[in-house]
Design an enzyme around this catalytic site. Structure first.
Site, short mmCIF file in Angstrom:
data_model
loop_
_atom_site.label_atom_id
_atom_site.label_comp_id
_atom_site.label_asym_id
_atom_site.label_seq_id
_atom_site.Cartn_x
_atom_site.Cartn_y
_atom_site.Cartn_z
N GLN A 134 -21.34 36.65 21.21
CA GLN A 134 -21.89 37.87 20.60
C GLN A 134 -20.83 38.97 20.58
O GLN A 134 -20.08 39.13 21.54
CB GLN A 134 -23.14 38.34 21.36
CG GLN A 134 -24.25 37.31 21.45
CD GLN A 134 -24.92 37.04 20.11
OE1 GLN A 134 -24.64 37.69 19.10
NE2 GLN A 134 -25.81 36.06 20.08
N TYR A 189 -29.27 25.67 20.46
CA TYR A 189 -28.12 26.35 19.84
C TYR A 189 -27.56 27.36 20.87
O TYR A 189 -27.44 28.54 20.58
CB TYR A 189 -28.53 27.08 18.56
CG TYR A 189 -29.29 26.24 17.57
CD1 TYR A 189 -28.63 25.52 16.58
CD2 TYR A 189 -30.70 26.17 17.62
CE1 TYR A 189 -29.34 24.75 15.66
CE2 TYR A 189 -31.41 25.39 16.71
CZ TYR A 189 -30.72 24.69 15.73
OH TYR A 189 -31.44 23.94 14.83
N GLU A 196 -26.21 22.23 22.46
CA GLU A 196 -25.22 22.88 21.59
C GLU A 196 -24.33 21.80 20.98
O GLU A 196 -23.98 20.82 21.63
CB GLU A 196 -24.42 23.87 22.46
CG GLU A 196 -23.08 24.30 21.96
CD GLU A 196 -23.13 25.11 20.67
OE1 GLU A 196 -23.93 26.04 20.55
OE2 GLU A 196 -22.32 24.79 19.78
N ASP A 211 -31.52 29.92 18.54
CA ASP A 211 -30.54 30.90 18.02
C ASP A 211 -29.56 30.16 17.12
O ASP A 211 -28.37 30.02 17.45
CB ASP A 211 -29.82 31.58 19.21
CG ASP A 211 -28.91 32.70 18.74
OD1 ASP A 211 -28.93 33.03 17.53
OD2 ASP A 211 -28.17 33.26 19.58
N CYS A 245 -29.42 35.50 12.91
CA CYS A 245 -28.55 36.47 12.22
C CYS A 245 -28.80 36.41 10.71
O CYS A 245 -28.16 37.13 9.95
CB CYS A 245 -27.08 36.22 12.54
SG CYS A 245 -26.59 34.53 12.21
C1 LIG Z 1 -25.53 31.98 16.51
S1 LIG Z 1 -24.72 30.92 17.61
C2 LIG Z 1 -25.66 31.26 19.07
C3 LIG Z 1 -24.97 30.98 20.36
C4 LIG Z 1 -25.64 31.51 21.62
N1 LIG Z 1 -27.05 31.50 21.59
C5 LIG Z 1 -25.12 32.89 21.93
O1 LIG Z 1 -25.89 33.86 21.79
O2 LIG Z 1 -23.97 33.02 22.35
C6 LIG Z 1 -25.24 29.37 17.06
C7 LIG Z 1 -24.67 28.19 17.80
O3 LIG Z 1 -25.29 27.00 17.30
C8 LIG Z 1 -24.34 25.94 17.33
N2 LIG Z 1 -24.86 24.92 16.38
C9 LIG Z 1 -24.69 24.84 15.04
N3 LIG Z 1 -25.38 23.79 14.54
C10 LIG Z 1 -26.00 23.19 15.59
C11 LIG Z 1 -26.85 22.06 15.70
N4 LIG Z 1 -27.23 21.34 14.64
N5 LIG Z 1 -27.31 21.74 16.91
C12 LIG Z 1 -26.94 22.44 18.01
N6 LIG Z 1 -26.13 23.53 17.96
C13 LIG Z 1 -25.66 23.89 16.77
C14 LIG Z 1 -23.04 26.61 16.96
O4 LIG Z 1 -21.94 25.88 17.46
C15 LIG Z 1 -23.19 27.98 17.66
O5 LIG Z 1 -22.60 27.96 18.94
#
Ligand SMILES: C[S@@+](CC[C@H](N)C(=O)[O-])C[C@H]1O[C@@H](n2cnc3c(N)ncnc32)[C@H](O)[C@@H]1O
Length: 763
Positions: free
Chosen positions: A584, A612, A637, A686, A713
């Site tokens: 973030q 996520y 993740e 998320d 987001c």
């Molecule tokens: C918006 S970030 C949120 C990260 C965490 N919640 C934070 O606040 O720091 C979204 C995350 O989802 C992961 N991501 C993307 N596609 C995914 C999937 N299909 N399954 C699991 N994670 C995934 C990305 O690598 C990223 O780290």
């Protein structure tokens, strides 16, 4: 000055939209603007390029939750329906009940004709319109207006003009050649030889193919009247609902035109008061136009407002920014959930960011390099993309850029630039160079250390460039804040980052050795210091932390950096992650967000799933909460490295693996492993901008957790997923929306983070 409402609008003397008559001879045509050298040889490649045939318009299949998808499937159709009266006024129709509201098909621009005919292009992209009323806003933060479309007569006129000009040009060219020949003593023109190429085709048969010299007749495309849009939609950056503006159209897309503001004739009340900017209750302030002053750059703190692609909301109060973001969330749910989901009355006020400027812990300015190489080129512009043209801001674009002018002095870093220095910064931002990047000397939404790092890296680029250390491709520079508590074990090794640049006499000696710029300046090898200068750092006291915190700005993508996060749950935690991985970017709002997420998971929650999870921000923060109600947390993740760091972050903050564990894979993988009792489990989602997969949402519904907190987001993909979950999955109908609330992670910009809470209905 009196405020009058929409219902009184008809009594008010509001300016009427009018088109400035096109005078082609007064302006350089599109083709002339691009013509670099004198008269074109009509047979040259450049002249052939001028008369393209059958260029295809860009593809139009896009994700419906992307800004363009939302614009075309929701914002434009809605605007045509809600502002039908305005459409009729523009079309000169008095009885607005006599026609049906226009649809998206009525406003499609004939892009194929426009890009294939210089005259049509001129007719569409030269237009100036006066007193255009901005009616609403796009989710991307631009003003939207309905404008007259070019008339068929005007298009023909422009085509004729372009045609005549080109003919004249060909004649002039012929005259010039004739004169040259006479001067050289060649009296008779050589006849153009008919060239015949023998071409082998399938089966070995030889076929004669005649070489056709390029036609000397200018190309002209037939435009059909029935293909013209009835009205057009104009996207006007930096304008708000209620503004009246004079605009210049400069680019035509399939569904809309891009326009820039020339001047304001009426200002939106959003600029004066903290009132809603909602399209349905736009309030007008009756101002005498003669008393209006254009909005000056000095009205907002940033020197680049009006030309930079970031921070478009700076000219309205922060309260109104929050109000607009709430409306964006409402619109998204209106669009993707409509009456199929009960969301009305459940969208609450947007939560403000404690820091309004100086909040971004990461910036990524970039520079472009031409494919033709960097030989002879000065230092590139390092910054962010253009947005708008800023002509209403009176920027002197023609002023000569002077390399020797002093750059912004960072020795007394202030949040706001000294007023007297800002004009110079704006002018310098447009220094001549290849590419569409503004040269940004300082970005005031960055944290102090990131701003200092930015200034160092600009100096480094200049020095390297002048020494011949140049990238052959465009480069994005990472500027990431790193926070280290001084008295912690191993803290010294973790204090690294951007270094000050020592001036040397070499600075102005340009040589042309092309070396790759590996952008790696973070090693803490003190041998470098003489050359590189000391690491730039800020030492500060942080409430709740025992000891001094050192902040540095890291530029190496692969280095491990730390952020100190106040969880809002009674602890400050250290999170480590790879500098260019997701974390973030607004540390100041995190206590509010984490506490809100935790509170909405419910007091009965004993197990937590963090889908996520990135490097474990929510999981670790909630697992370490001082009330420690959660027995077990599981995060999932997709990024292996992020999982590695999530595990490390749990250990770093004294949380055992039994208490908080992470798995790597797609989000749905967690259902293979999970054995939590569903009625005591809360789930955090998320996902990235594109939202969740259907497979995941189906499995989540089968799992049937007690409460779901969905952080996003992209509120449009969130609304789509919520509807899918509630209506299309096995147990979706057992849930309802409890609340939806925006969090302002990015003040001054159009971005909003939305948190939706879904709960099981009471039996
Ligand atoms: C918006 S970030 C949120 C990260 C965490 N919640 C934070 O606040 O720091 C979204 C995350 O989802 C992961 N991501 C993307 N596609 C995914 C999937 N299909 N399954 C699991 N994670 C995934 C990305 O690598 C990223 O780290």
């Amino acid at each position: 000055m009196s405020i009058i409402t929409n219902s009184d609008k008809s009594n008010m003397n509001l300016p009427i939209q009018e088109e400035v008559e096109l005078n082609i001879n007064e302006k350089p045509s599109q083709q002339e603007k691009h013509k670099k050298k004198g008269i074109l040889n009509p047979k040259s490649n450049a002249a052939k390029r001028k008369r393209p045939t059958h260029r295809k318009p860009p593809r139009s299949d896009f994700d419906p939750t992307s800004p363009l998808g939302v614009l075309t499937s929701f914002e434009i159709p809605n605007m045509l329906k809600n502002h039908h009266e305005k459409v009729c006024q523009i079309l000169g129709i008095k009885d607005f009940k006599s026609i049906e509201p226009l649809t998206i098909n009525d406003i499609i621009n004939p892009v194929r004709d426009i890009i294939n005919d210089v005259g049509v292009l001129d007719a569409f992209n030269w237009r100036e319109l006066k007193n255009v009323e901005v009616l609403c806003m796009s989710a991307k933060g631009d003003g939207l207006a309905i404008i007259k479309s070019p008339t068929f007569e005007n298009i023909l006129k422009c085509q004729n003009e372009a045609h005549e000009k080109e003919k004249k040009e060909i004649e002039e060219y012929k005259e010039k050649i004739k004169k040259e020949r006479i001067e050289q003593g060649i009296l008779e023109e050589e006849e153009e030889e008919e060239k015949v190429n023998n071409v082998k085709i399938d089966g070995g048969i030889t076929k004669k193919r005649y070489y056709r010299p390029p036609t000397e007749e200018p190309y002209r495309r037939i435009v059909k009247k029935e293909n013209l849009p009835k009205v057009q939609i104009a996207i006007i950056p930096f304008a708000f609902p209620g503004d009246f503006v004079n605009i210049k159209v400069y680019h035509t897309n399939t569904h809309y035109v891009d326009a820039e503001i020339i001047e304001f004739t009426h200002l939106s009340p959003l600029r004066f008061k903290n009132i809603s900017g909602r399209s349905e209750d736009v309030v007008k302030i009756d101002i005498d136009p003669s008393s209006l002053k254009p909005i000056k750059p000095n009205d907002v703190p940033c020197a680049y407002f009006g030309i930079c692609s970031g921070c478009q909301y700076q000219s309205i109060s922060y309260e109104n920014q929050l109000e607009i973001k709430k409306e964006v969330i409402e619109n998204a749910y209106q669009h993707f959930c409509r009456d199929e989901v009960n969301w009305k009355g459940k969208i609450f006020d947007t939560v403000a960011s404690p820091l309004k400027y100086g909040y971004r812990t990461k910036l990524t300015p970039h520079y472009d390099v031409p494919r033709s190489g960097t030989k002879g080129l000065g230092v590139p512009r390092l910054g962010f993309g253009f947005r708008g043209k800023g002509s209403w801001l009176e920027i002197n674009k023609n002023k000569k850029y002077d390399e020797n002018e002093p750059v912004y002095d960072n020795s007394k870093l202030e949040l706001y630039h000294p007023l007297n220095d800002r004009k110079g910064m704006r002018e310098r931002s447009l220094k001549p160079y290849f590419g569409d990047v503004l040269d940004i000397e300082d970005c005031i939404i960055g944290t102090d250390i990131v701003r200092l790092g930015f200034i160092n890296e600009r100096e480094r680029l200049k020095k390297d460039w002048n020494r011949g250390i140049r990238s052959k491709k465009g480069v994005t520079v990472l500027l990431r804040e790193n926070s280290v508590i001084n008295n912690e074990e191993g803290s010294e090794e973790r204090i690294f980052g951007s270094r000050e640049i020592l001036k040397d006499n070499d600075d102005d000696n340009v040589n042309n050795n092309d070396n790759n710029n590996n952008n790696n300046h973070d090693d803490d090898n003190t041998d470098n210091e003489e050359e590189e200068g000391p690491i730039t750092k800020l030492e500060i006291e942080v409430d709740g932390i025992d000891g001094i915190v050192t902040k540095t700005c890291v530029t190496d993508n692969q280095k491990i950096v730390s952020d100190l996060v106040d969880t809002g749950l009674g602890r400050i935690l250290r999170f480590d992650f790879i500098a260019n991985e997701f974390f973030q970017n607004n540390n100041s709002i995190l206590p509010k967000v984490i506490k809100y997420v935790k509170d909405n998971l419910g007091s009965e929650m004993e197990y937590l799933v963090d889908a996520y999870c990135g490097s474990g921000l929510f999981s670790v923060a909630i697992a370490s909460s001082i009330d420690n109600q959660v027995k077990k947390v599981l995060g999932v993740e997709i990024s292996e490295r992020a999982v590695e760091f999530a595990k490390k972050n749990a250990i770093l903050n004294n949380i055992s693996q039994e208490h908080c564990d992470f798995i790597c894979g797609k989000a749905e993988k967690l259902f293979e492993k999970i054995d939590f009792p569903k009625n005591k489990t809360g789930v955090i989602l998320d996902p990235p901008r594109k939202g969740c997969d259907d497979v995941f949402l189906k499995q989540l519904s089968d799992f049937e957790p007690n409460r779901i907190v969905y952080v996003s987001c992209n509120v449009h993909s969130q609304a789509r997923d919520v509807k899918y979950f509630l209506n299309e999955t096995n147990n979706g109908n057992k849930y309802e929306i409890e609340s939806i609330r925006g969090f302002d992670f990015f003040p001054q910009t159009h971005h909003v983070e939305s948190v939706a809470v879904l709960v099981k209905k009471a039996n």
